[in-house]
Write a protein that holds these residues in place. Structure first.
Motif, PDB file in Angstrom:
ATOM      1  N   ILE A  25      46.923  31.045  45.908  1.00 21.96           N
ATOM      2  CA  ILE A  25      46.297  30.885  44.643  1.00 21.96           C
ATOM      3  C   ILE A  25      46.409  29.399  44.187  1.00 21.96           C
ATOM      4  O   ILE A  25      45.648  28.648  43.913  1.00 21.96           O
ATOM      5  N   TRP A  26      47.719  28.813  44.633  1.00 22.33           N
ATOM      6  CA  TRP A  26      47.628  27.208  44.443  1.00 22.33           C
ATOM      7  C   TRP A  26      46.703  26.342  45.333  1.00 22.33           C
ATOM      8  O   TRP A  26      46.232  25.881  44.795  1.00 22.33           O
ATOM      9  N   GLU A  27      46.512  26.831  46.060  1.00 19.50           N
ATOM     10  CA  GLU A  27      45.425  26.097  47.317  1.00 19.50           C
ATOM     11  C   GLU A  27      44.013  26.354  46.547  1.00 19.50           C
ATOM     12  O   GLU A  27      43.298  25.392  46.420  1.00 19.50           O
ATOM     13  N   LEU A  28      43.503  27.581  46.405  1.00 23.79           N
ATOM     14  CA  LEU A  28      42.374  27.817  45.573  1.00 23.79           C
ATOM     15  C   LEU A  28      42.185  27.478  44.200  1.00 23.79           C
ATOM     16  O   LEU A  28      41.067  27.206  43.899  1.00 23.79           O
ATOM     17  N   GLY A  29      43.296  27.499  43.550  1.00 25.15           N
ATOM     18  CA  GLY A  29      43.377  27.242  42.079  1.00 25.15           C
ATOM     19  C   GLY A  29      42.714  28.174  41.101  1.00 25.15           C
ATOM     20  O   GLY A  29      43.591  28.459  40.228  1.00 25.15           O
ATOM     21  N   SER A  30      41.821  29.130  41.645  1.00 24.78           N
ATOM     22  CA  SER A  30      41.528  30.209  40.987  1.00 24.78           C
ATOM     23  C   SER A  30      40.977  31.098  42.039  1.00 24.78           C
ATOM     24  O   SER A  30      40.061  30.608  42.791  1.00 24.78           O
ATOM     25  N   ALA A  31      41.375  32.316  41.728  1.00 25.73           N
ATOM     26  CA  ALA A  31      40.598  33.515  42.943  1.00 25.73           C
ATOM     27  C   ALA A  31      40.568  34.806  42.531  1.00 25.73           C
ATOM     28  O   ALA A  31      41.400  35.156  41.771  1.00 25.73           O
ATOM     29  N   THR A  32      39.654  35.527  43.155  1.00 27.78           N
ATOM     30  CA  THR A  32      39.571  36.867  43.169  1.00 27.78           C
ATOM     31  C   THR A  32      40.380  37.430  44.031  1.00 27.78           C
ATOM     32  O   THR A  32      40.643  37.117  45.141  1.00 27.78           O
ATOM     33  N   VAL A  33      40.493  38.822  44.094  1.00 25.78           N
ATOM     34  CA  VAL A  33      41.134  39.533  45.182  1.00 25.78           C
ATOM     35  C   VAL A  33      40.409  39.436  46.284  1.00 25.78           C
ATOM     36  O   VAL A  33      40.981  39.197  47.554  1.00 25.78           O
ATOM     37  N   LYS A  34      39.188  39.517  46.383  1.00 29.49           N
ATOM     38  CA  LYS A  34      38.334  39.224  47.594  1.00 29.49           C
ATOM     39  C   LYS A  34      38.665  37.930  48.115  1.00 29.49           C
ATOM     40  O   LYS A  34      38.945  37.740  49.402  1.00 29.49           O
ATOM     41  N   ASP A  35      38.629  36.717  47.411  1.00 24.19           N
ATOM     42  CA  ASP A  35      38.945  35.348  47.981  1.00 24.19           C
ATOM     43  C   ASP A  35      40.496  35.491  48.667  1.00 24.19           C
ATOM     44  O   ASP A  35      40.601  34.941  50.006  1.00 24.19           O
ATOM     45  N   VAL A  36      41.330  35.948  48.122  1.00 26.22           N
ATOM     46  CA  VAL A  36      42.570  36.014  48.460  1.00 26.22           C
ATOM     47  C   VAL A  36      42.434  36.932  49.769  1.00 26.22           C
ATOM     48  O   VAL A  36      43.049  36.482  50.920  1.00 26.22           O
ATOM     49  N   HIS A  37      41.893  38.117  49.807  1.00 26.35           N
ATOM     50  CA  HIS A  37      42.119  39.067  50.967  1.00 26.35           C
ATOM     51  C   HIS A  37      41.462  38.523  52.067  1.00 26.35           C
ATOM     52  O   HIS A  37      41.762  38.489  53.089  1.00 26.35           O
ATOM     53  N   ASP A  38      40.106  37.916  51.875  1.00 27.47           N
ATOM     54  CA  ASP A  38      39.410  37.337  53.002  1.00 27.47           C
ATOM     55  C   ASP A  38      40.367  35.972  53.595  1.00 27.47           C
ATOM     56  O   ASP A  38      40.248  35.987  54.903  1.00 27.47           O
ATOM     57  N   ARG A  39      41.189  35.346  52.753  1.00 25.65           N
ATOM     58  CA  ARG A  39      41.924  34.061  53.352  1.00 25.65           C
ATOM     59  C   ARG A  39      43.016  34.874  54.350  1.00 25.65           C
ATOM     60  O   ARG A  39      43.261  34.157  55.451  1.00 25.65           O
ATOM     61  N   ILE A  40      43.481  35.761  53.792  1.00 22.49           N
ATOM     62  CA  ILE A  40      44.555  36.521  54.466  1.00 22.49           C
ATOM     63  C   ILE A  40      43.993  37.150  55.966  1.00 22.49           C
ATOM     64  O   ILE A  40      44.512  36.701  56.822  1.00 22.49           O
ATOM     65  N   LEU A  41      42.895  37.800  55.903  1.00 18.12           N
ATOM     66  CA  LEU A  41      42.391  38.350  56.918  1.00 18.12           C
ATOM     67  C   LEU A  41      41.569  37.295  57.863  1.00 18.12           C
ATOM     68  O   LEU A  41      41.147  37.612  58.991  1.00 18.12           O
TER      69      LEU A  41
END
Length: 139
Positions: A25-41
């Motif tokens: 979240i710090w890297e992205l600034g603001s994110a949806t669940v999908k944004d975070v999930h995609d980054r992890i996957l």
């Protein structure tokens, strides 16, 4: 010198997945669940359910690390503190715990065991503390 932030999360302790997601979240600034999930996957060796990401984001919100805003049909999570502010708070808490030992001999023995570079850092810190106190007194 970075000041101690006025705002503090309700709960400082974070689990490994909470810390990982907060860093995203710090890297992205603001994110949806999908944004975070995609980054992890994006790491082919990782598996994590979408619902697990949602749960962790909610937990981070309850602990006071994140805020959730609804934009249209999507929910966006954003940090309530910068990474630097969080580091300042954590360092302050660790220092307070260290000083709570209360025994000057223990603190002195620890300081005596430091290498030269660490000792120089401590001396530089002491000088900055003195300068900050003098500046406050002059006001």
């Amino acid at each position: 010198m970075a000041p101690l932030p006025d705002y503090r999360p309700k709960q400082m302790s974070l689990g490994p997945l909470e810390a990982e997601i907060l860093n995203l979240i710090w890297e992205l600034g603001s994110a949806t669940v999908k944004d975070v999930h995609d980054r992890i996957l994006a790491d082919p060796n990782r598996e994590l359910a979408y619902t697990s990401v949602t749960t962790v984001l909610r937990r981070l919100t309850e602990k006071g690390w994140l805020a959730c805003d609804k934009k249209g049909r999507a929910f966006y999570w954003r940090p309530l503190l910068s990474k630097q502010q969080a580091q300042v708070i954590k360092a302050h808490e660790q220092l307070q715990q260290f000083l709570a030992v209360g025994n000057p001999d223990v603190v002195a023995a620890f300081a005596d065991s430091l290498d030269e570079v660490a000792s120089e850092k401590i001396q530089a810190i002491a000088k900055r503390i003195q300068a900050a106190r003098q500046a406050r007194e002059e006001k």
